[in-house]
Motif scaffolding. Structure first.
Motif, mmCIF file in Angstrom:
data_model
loop_
_atom_site.group_PDB
_atom_site.id
_atom_site.type_symbol
_atom_site.label_atom_id
_atom_site.label_comp_id
_atom_site.label_asym_id
_atom_site.label_seq_id
_atom_site.Cartn_x
_atom_site.Cartn_y
_atom_site.Cartn_z
ATOM 1 N N LEU A 265 0.006 35.123 66.028
ATOM 2 C CA LEU A 265 0.448 36.255 65.220
ATOM 3 C C LEU A 265 -0.768 37.136 64.963
ATOM 4 C CD1 LEU A 265 2.456 37.815 63.442
ATOM 5 C CD2 LEU A 265 1.927 36.214 61.588
ATOM 6 N N GLU A 266 -0.819 38.291 65.628
ATOM 7 C CA GLU A 266 -1.978 39.184 65.518
ATOM 8 C C GLU A 266 -1.893 40.100 64.311
ATOM 9 O OE1 GLU A 266 -4.255 40.287 69.438
ATOM 10 O OE2 GLU A 266 -2.244 41.129 69.488
ATOM 11 N N SER A 267 -0.678 40.569 63.998
ATOM 12 C CA SER A 267 -0.544 41.478 62.866
ATOM 13 C C SER A 267 0.866 41.400 62.301
ATOM 14 C CB SER A 267 -0.854 42.923 63.279
ATOM 15 O OG SER A 267 0.124 43.414 64.185
ATOM 16 N N LEU A 268 0.974 41.659 61.001
ATOM 17 C CA LEU A 268 2.255 41.717 60.309
ATOM 18 C C LEU A 268 2.159 42.812 59.265
ATOM 19 C CD1 LEU A 268 5.083 40.633 59.575
ATOM 20 C CD2 LEU A 268 3.955 38.979 58.061
ATOM 21 N N GLU A 269 3.080 43.745 59.324
ATOM 22 C CA GLU A 269 3.054 44.840 58.362
ATOM 23 C C GLU A 269 4.482 45.208 57.981
ATOM 24 O OE1 GLU A 269 2.592 48.873 60.723
ATOM 25 O OE2 GLU A 269 1.043 47.445 61.383
ATOM 26 N N GLY A 270 4.639 45.780 56.796
ATOM 27 C CA GLY A 270 5.957 46.190 56.361
ATOM 28 C C GLY A 270 6.203 45.853 54.912
ATOM 29 N N GLY A 271 7.482 45.752 54.568
ATOM 30 C CA GLY A 271 7.868 45.463 53.203
ATOM 31 C C GLY A 271 9.218 44.783 53.177
ATOM 32 N N SER A 274 11.809 46.540 55.886
ATOM 33 C CA SER A 274 11.578 46.312 57.317
ATOM 34 C C SER A 274 10.167 45.798 57.521
ATOM 35 C CB SER A 274 11.794 47.590 58.135
ATOM 36 O OG SER A 274 10.851 48.587 57.770
ATOM 37 N N ALA A 275 9.962 45.141 58.634
ATOM 38 C CA ALA A 275 8.640 44.596 58.960
ATOM 39 C C ALA A 275 8.455 44.580 60.466
ATOM 40 C CB ALA A 275 8.473 43.189 58.397
ATOM 41 N N LYS A 276 7.199 44.656 60.892
ATOM 42 C CA LYS A 276 6.842 44.596 62.305
ATOM 43 C C LYS A 276 5.755 43.539 62.490
ATOM 44 C CE LYS A 276 5.698 48.907 62.721
ATOM 45 N NZ LYS A 276 5.229 50.182 63.330
ATOM 46 N N ALA A 277 5.894 42.759 63.536
ATOM 47 C CA ALA A 277 4.886 41.740 63.846
ATOM 48 C C ALA A 277 4.499 41.857 65.318
ATOM 49 C CB ALA A 277 5.414 40.342 63.554
ATOM 50 N N SER A 278 3.240 41.608 65.590
ATOM 51 C CA SER A 278 2.744 41.592 66.970
ATOM 52 C C SER A 278 2.208 40.204 67.283
ATOM 53 C CB SER A 278 1.625 42.623 67.157
ATOM 54 O OG SER A 278 2.123 43.931 66.993
ATOM 55 N N TYR A 279 2.592 39.690 68.436
ATOM 56 C CA TYR A 279 2.161 38.376 68.893
ATOM 57 C C TYR A 279 1.526 38.488 70.274
ATOM 58 C CZ TYR A 279 4.861 35.820 65.313
ATOM 59 O OH TYR A 279 5.340 35.299 64.141
ATOM 60 N N ILE A 280 0.667 37.528 70.587
ATOM 61 C CA ILE A 280 0.286 37.300 71.977
ATOM 62 C C ILE A 280 0.680 35.874 72.342
ATOM 63 C CG2 ILE A 280 -1.559 39.015 71.998
ATOM 64 C CD1 ILE A 280 -3.587 36.785 71.808
ATOM 65 N N ILE A 281 1.107 35.709 73.578
ATOM 66 C CA ILE A 281 1.577 34.418 74.086
ATOM 67 C C ILE A 281 0.724 34.080 75.308
ATOM 68 C CG2 ILE A 281 3.554 33.151 75.020
ATOM 69 C CD1 ILE A 281 5.356 35.239 73.605
ATOM 70 N N ARG A 282 0.186 32.850 75.336
ATOM 71 C CA ARG A 282 -0.748 32.471 76.394
ATOM 72 C C ARG A 282 -0.453 31.061 76.900
ATOM 73 N NH1 ARG A 282 -1.707 37.151 75.623
ATOM 74 N NH2 ARG A 282 -3.721 38.175 75.264
#
Length: 407
Positions: A265-271, A274-282
């Motif tokens: 989980l690289e980032s999580l923002e919102g309230g 609504s919310a947005k999350a960015s992931y990387i998968i390896r």
């Protein structure tokens, strides 16, 4: 002839930090400042076909000085530095004859490179280390690679008695944000094989890397005054936490090593609304990589069944793949790099990359391209350092590779 230290410090002081979430290449125009410097230096050295383009890529050729036909070998490094920490006003400092003790990087800010946290540094007792002033990264990733390639080029161009085939040189932007070869001219580059000079400690030789993807998650909640929220409020942040809790705990990068893959989980923002999350998968293994992506989407589907269709929306985009399958048919690249290291008195350390390089994507673009060391440690942070003697050895290794392919 400029020493590799002089070149490295010069390049390190040029701010070339790339920028996440930018569609343009380069993601920051300031990367072209270093590109212009390198173009001028390559021309001064007498390289041929020196050029740059609108995206900031730099290309040059060292023409063959032998009659027989040998493979055309390329050497590639990237000009940008990581967005993780500032790359502006980099102020490298040389610690002469390192004594094995902690190094105070910034006395005012109480920033110390501690041997207890970074014990690998003790293998360089008696050597000369280049460190930061504690305010920025150093930029050995990958300006050390650039400096080493440039000294190799100067050595070959100023010593016609050193016999070699055609050598191609390439410097790329935006490697740190995953777009380093988006516009790389493989055909115009004209190499049969290449090496990225973008690894870590002296001796590293890498031809395996993660399969990688980026995932975006959007969560739609329902915001309402908390005083009347019963059976009405859907808190998007709590749903994001629920999603994270359903990912395998043991596949968090803080618990993985070697060939083990992960979700980050690289980032999580919102309230609440609504919310947005960015992931990387390896994952190194292609099957496990696909399983991880499938699992990510299965969790989305499960939570949409639970909370209502459209509550979760996900997109996954592959970034790069494991170069191993593209390198194995050309394993002379690894055997010759090993020999070049051994001839320089360096013990090869063959390890899988827990990340990726430009070479991974280039290998899938038709240019087999494993990765070799620069000599640096602790990339992407204020505790980064590089031994000068390691950089000198990398120059020797590059020249040895040229010599092996000439023979």
């Amino acid at each position: 002839m400029k020493h590799v230290t002089e070149r490295f410090i010069k390049y390190a002081k040029i701010d070339t930090q790339s920028v996440d979430e930018m569609e343009s290449v380069p993601s920051s125009e300031k990367q072209k400042n270093l590109a212009k410097v390198l173009v001028e230096e390559l021309k001064e050295l007498g390289a041929s076909n020196v050029r740059t383009d609108e995206h900031g890529y730099v290309y040059a050729t060292i023409p063959s000085n032998i009659d027989k036909k040998v493979p055309v070998i390329g050497f590639i490094a990237h000009m940008d530095t990581s967005p993780a920490i500032s790359g502006k006003d980099v102020n490298p400092r040389i610690v002469k004859n390192y004594n094995g003790e902690d190094i105070i990087l910034n006395d005012e800010l109480k920033i110390t490179l501690e041997t207890s946290q970074y014990p690998a540094i003790k293998q360089y007792i008696g050597q000369d280390l280049i460190v930061t002033d504690g305010n920025t990264l150093l930029g050995a990733d990958d300006k050390a690679g650039i400096a080493e390639i440039m000294v190799m080029a100067e050595t070959l161009l100023s010593n016609p008695n050193i016999k070699h085939g055609t050598i191609q040189i390439g410097f790329t932007p935006d490697e740190e944000v995953g777009r380093g070869v988006d516009f790389f001219d493989v055909e115009g580059f004209g190499a049969d094989f290449a090496y990225t000079v973008d690894g870590g400690e002296i001796g590293e030789l890498e031809y395996e890397n993660f399969n990688a993807a980026g995932a975006k998650l959007f969560i739609q909640g329902t915001s309402i005054h908390p005083g009347s929220a019963k059976d009405k409020m859907i808190n998007a942040l709590l749903l994001a936490m629920e999603f994270q809790g359903m990912l395998p705990v043991q596949e968090n990068p803080m618990y993985t090593e070697k060939y083990e893959g992960f979700y980050l989980l690289e980032s999580l923002e919102g309230g609440v609304d609504s919310a947005k999350a960015s992931y990387i998968i390896r994952d190194h293994d292609k099957v496990k990589f696909q399983q991880k992506k499938d699992n990510f989407l299965k969790i989305v589907s499960y939570l949409n069944d639970k909370y209502g269709e459209g509550t979760f929306k996900a997109s996954i985009k592959d970034s790069y793949y494991n170069m191993k399958e593209k390198i194995q048919p050309h394993f002379h690249l690894i055997e010759n790099a090993k020999k070049a290291m051994e001839d320089a008195g360096v013990t090869p350390i063959i390890t899988p990359i827990r990340g990726g390089t430009d070479g991974a994507r280039l290998s899938y673009m038709g240019l087999p391209c494993p990765n070799i060391c620069t000599g640096g440690h602790n990339y992407h942070g204020r505790y980064e350092y590089i031994p000068i003697q390691s950089m000198e050895k990398v120059v020797e290794i590059l020249l040895n590779i040229v010599g092996i392919y000439t023979e």
